[in-house]
Design an enzyme around this catalytic site. Structure first.
Site, PDB file in Angstrom:
ATOM      1  N   THR A 198       0.912  -1.659   0.065  1.00  0.00           N
ATOM      2  CA  THR A 198      -0.201   0.151   0.110  1.00  0.00           C
ATOM      3  C   THR A 198       0.675   0.963  -0.222  1.00  0.00           C
ATOM      4  OG1 THR A 198      -1.508  -1.210   1.351  1.00  0.00           O
ATOM      5  CG2 THR A 198      -1.650   0.784   1.740  1.00  0.00           C
ATOM      6  N   ARG A 226     -12.568  -9.869  -0.746  1.00  0.00           N
ATOM      7  CA  ARG A 226     -11.288  -9.728   0.091  1.00  0.00           C
ATOM      8  C   ARG A 226     -11.260  -7.677   0.107  1.00  0.00           C
ATOM      9  NH1 ARG A 226      -7.275  -6.378   2.383  1.00  0.00           N
ATOM     10  NH2 ARG A 226      -7.303  -6.066   4.886  1.00  0.00           N
ATOM     11  N   LEU A 227     -11.995  -6.893   0.514  1.00  0.00           N
ATOM     12  CA  LEU A 227     -11.642  -5.511   0.499  1.00  0.00           C
ATOM     13  C   LEU A 227     -11.360  -5.776   2.199  1.00  0.00           C
ATOM     14  CD1 LEU A 227     -14.191  -3.326  -0.945  1.00  0.00           C
ATOM     15  CD2 LEU A 227     -12.281  -4.752  -2.234  1.00  0.00           C
ATOM     16  N   GLY A 228      -9.964  -4.715   1.930  1.00  0.00           N
ATOM     17  CA  GLY A 228      -9.523  -3.441   3.365  1.00  0.00           C
ATOM     18  C   GLY A 228     -10.306  -1.961   3.550  1.00  0.00           C
ATOM     19  N   ASP A 229      -9.145  -1.672   3.812  1.00  0.00           N
ATOM     20  CA  ASP A 229      -9.495  -0.587   4.064  1.00  0.00           C
ATOM     21  C   ASP A 229      -9.425   0.841   3.664  1.00  0.00           C
ATOM     22  OD1 ASP A 229      -6.740  -1.202   5.164  1.00  0.00           O
ATOM     23  OD2 ASP A 229      -6.702   0.918   5.779  1.00  0.00           O
ATOM     24  N   THR A 249      -1.887   2.280   6.642  1.00  0.00           N
ATOM     25  CA  THR A 249      -1.372   0.949   6.082  1.00  0.00           C
ATOM     26  C   THR A 249      -1.912  -0.010   7.329  1.00  0.00           C
ATOM     27  OG1 THR A 249       0.239  -0.170   4.766  1.00  0.00           O
ATOM     28  CG2 THR A 249       0.500   2.124   6.789  1.00  0.00           C
ATOM     29  N   GLY A 250      -1.453  -1.125   6.586  1.00  0.00           N
ATOM     30  CA  GLY A 250      -0.828  -2.598   7.723  1.00  0.00           C
ATOM     31  C   GLY A 250      -2.505  -3.316   7.127  1.00  0.00           C
ATOM     32  N   GLN A 251      -3.437  -3.739   8.120  1.00  0.00           N
ATOM     33  CA  GLN A 251      -4.526  -4.847   8.357  1.00  0.00           C
ATOM     34  C   GLN A 251      -5.504  -4.050   8.711  1.00  0.00           C
ATOM     35  OE1 GLN A 251      -3.873  -8.672   9.497  1.00  0.00           O
ATOM     36  NE2 GLN A 251      -5.559  -8.610  10.898  1.00  0.00           N
ATOM     37  N   GLY A 252      -6.319  -4.489   7.206  1.00  0.00           N
ATOM     38  CA  GLY A 252      -7.340  -3.100   6.500  1.00  0.00           C
ATOM     39  C   GLY A 252      -8.778  -3.419   7.357  1.00  0.00           C
TER      40      GLY A 252
HETATM   41  C1  SD4 Z   1      -5.394  -4.331   3.950  1.00  0.00           C
HETATM   42  N1  SD4 Z   1      -4.246  -1.639   4.342  1.00  0.00           N
HETATM   43  O1  SD4 Z   1      -5.333  -3.954   1.961  1.00  0.00           O
HETATM   44  C2  SD4 Z   1      -4.140  -2.568   3.163  1.00  0.00           C
HETATM   45  C3  SD4 Z   1      -2.991  -3.412   3.105  1.00  0.00           C
HETATM   46  C4  SD4 Z   1      -1.577  -2.592   3.865  1.00  0.00           C
HETATM   47  O2  SD4 Z   1       0.914  -2.161   2.564  1.00  0.00           O
HETATM   48  O3  SD4 Z   1      -1.619  -1.391   3.696  1.00  0.00           O
HETATM   49  N2  SD4 Z   1      -0.559  -3.415   2.848  1.00  0.00           N
HETATM   50  O4  SD4 Z   1      -5.769  -4.112   4.805  1.00  0.00           O
END
Ligand code: SD4
Length: 338
Positions: A198, A226-229, A249-252
């Protein structure tokens, strides 16, 4: 205030000396224009954004052009070069927001090189905020975006092949840049780099207007659909031109749970600095997750209306790039809690 003639006589060398002087004198609160973005890919992205900002351009153009660089870098894991979902398809999510609460988003978009620009078209040319899947692709094509080949990059093909051996679905996301800690590293690339799926970017232009962008391939080997944030306004990105802007960023899933970037902006509205606001949002995730917080990473970055910037993440390993002058584009380690 400089006399206009004297101002013109100074030429660009003199001007940059003056701006350097004023940057030196300024506290961190005084940066304008400014652009910040997530991870080390942010350095290159900031360079493109800065070209817009330094010439008096709009923050909205800066944040679009900035992250387009990352989307086009096949070596980076944003864009079509990224890891696919568990069924082998690269699906991209992106959103953009300007200083007037205008926003646009695309999700699960396939075979389009620049999702961020499609998101901008959604914002500017449709009455909607989000388009997803085939509809988003159809819209992109109708807007003249070329449909790219359905082909994995070499790196992604290798990673996918390896992943298929076990097909283990671990929704554990990148604690990036922690080489050697493989327990947290489902997305390590064969070239040894970590997978930054991201890039999120927020900027303030010379007029003091804020905008932001966020673009991602999501979590590598995610479930199809699947959709994240990242494409969700208020989760992966939020801008309130009176207050500030934030991206995540990270676990959406865990960013969505707390409407993360909206929370960060609201905390800044209550008077917290960008860093304190990011920290408080991260603390909330940790509280919700309890012992499981150690298995995930989330990072927030933010700027406020004064041009102050800040970031916070759950655990060590997150960094962000800050640019506010021709010769100032630096990578800063995010402070962390665990
Ligand atoms: C998600 N936030 O799809 C994104 C992934 C991400 O570095 O930030 N990766 O959950």
């Amino acid at each position: 205030m400089l006399h206009r003639r004297r101002f013109l006589q100074l030429g660009s060398a003199g001007l940059s000396a003056i701006s350097l002087l004023s940057f030196k004198k300024a506290t961190p609160a005084g940066r304008k224009p400014i652009v910040i973005s997530t991870w080390d890919a942010g350095i290159n992205a900031n360079k493109a954004a800065w070209q817009v900002l330094r010439n008096g351009g709009r923050a909205l153009d800066a944040v679009e052009q900035g992250v387009m660089v990352t989307e086009a870098e096949q070596s980076c894991c944003v864009g079509l070069g990224a890891n696919p979902d568990r069924d082998g398809f690269v699906t991209l999510d992106a959103c953009i927001m300007d200083e007037h609460f205008n926003c646009g988003s695309v999700a699960a978009l396939e075979r389009i090189k620049h999702p961020i620009s499609v998101a901008r078209r959604v914002m500017e040319k449709t009455p909607h905020v989000m388009l997803v899947g085939q509809g988003a692709q159809q819209f992109a094509v109708s807007e003249g975006f070329p449909l790219e080949a359905q082909k994995l990059s070499d790196d992604a093909a290798k990673e996918y092949k390896k992943w298929l051996e076990k097909s283990e679905y671990k929704p554990v996301i990148n604690v990036e840049r922690t080489k050697g800690q493989s327990a947290f590293a489902p997305n390590k690339l064969s070239n040894g780099d970590w997978n930054h799926d991201t890039i999120g970017m927020v900027a303030m232009d010379a007029n003091g207007n804020l905008s932001g962008s966020c673009t991602t391939s999501g979590m590598g080997f995610k479930m199809r659909g699947r959709l994240g944030d990242s494409p969700i306004i208020g989760a992966g990105l939020y801008v309130d031109n009176e207050i500030g802007a934030a991206t995540a960023t990270g676990q959406g899933e865990d960013v969505i749970r707390i409407a993360g970037t909206h929370l960060v902006v609201e905390l800044m509205r209550q008077g917290l600095s960008p860093e304190q606001a990011c920290k408080t949002a991260v603390e909330r995730i940790i509280k919700i997750k309890g012992a499981k917080a150690k298995d995930i990473q989330v990072g927030f970055i933010a700027i406020n209306k004064k041009g102050e910037h800040g970031a916070y993440c759950i655990q060590k390993g997150f960094n962000y790039a800050v640019c506010y002058a021709d010769d100032h584009n630096e990578l800063i380690d995010g402070k962390f809690i665990l």
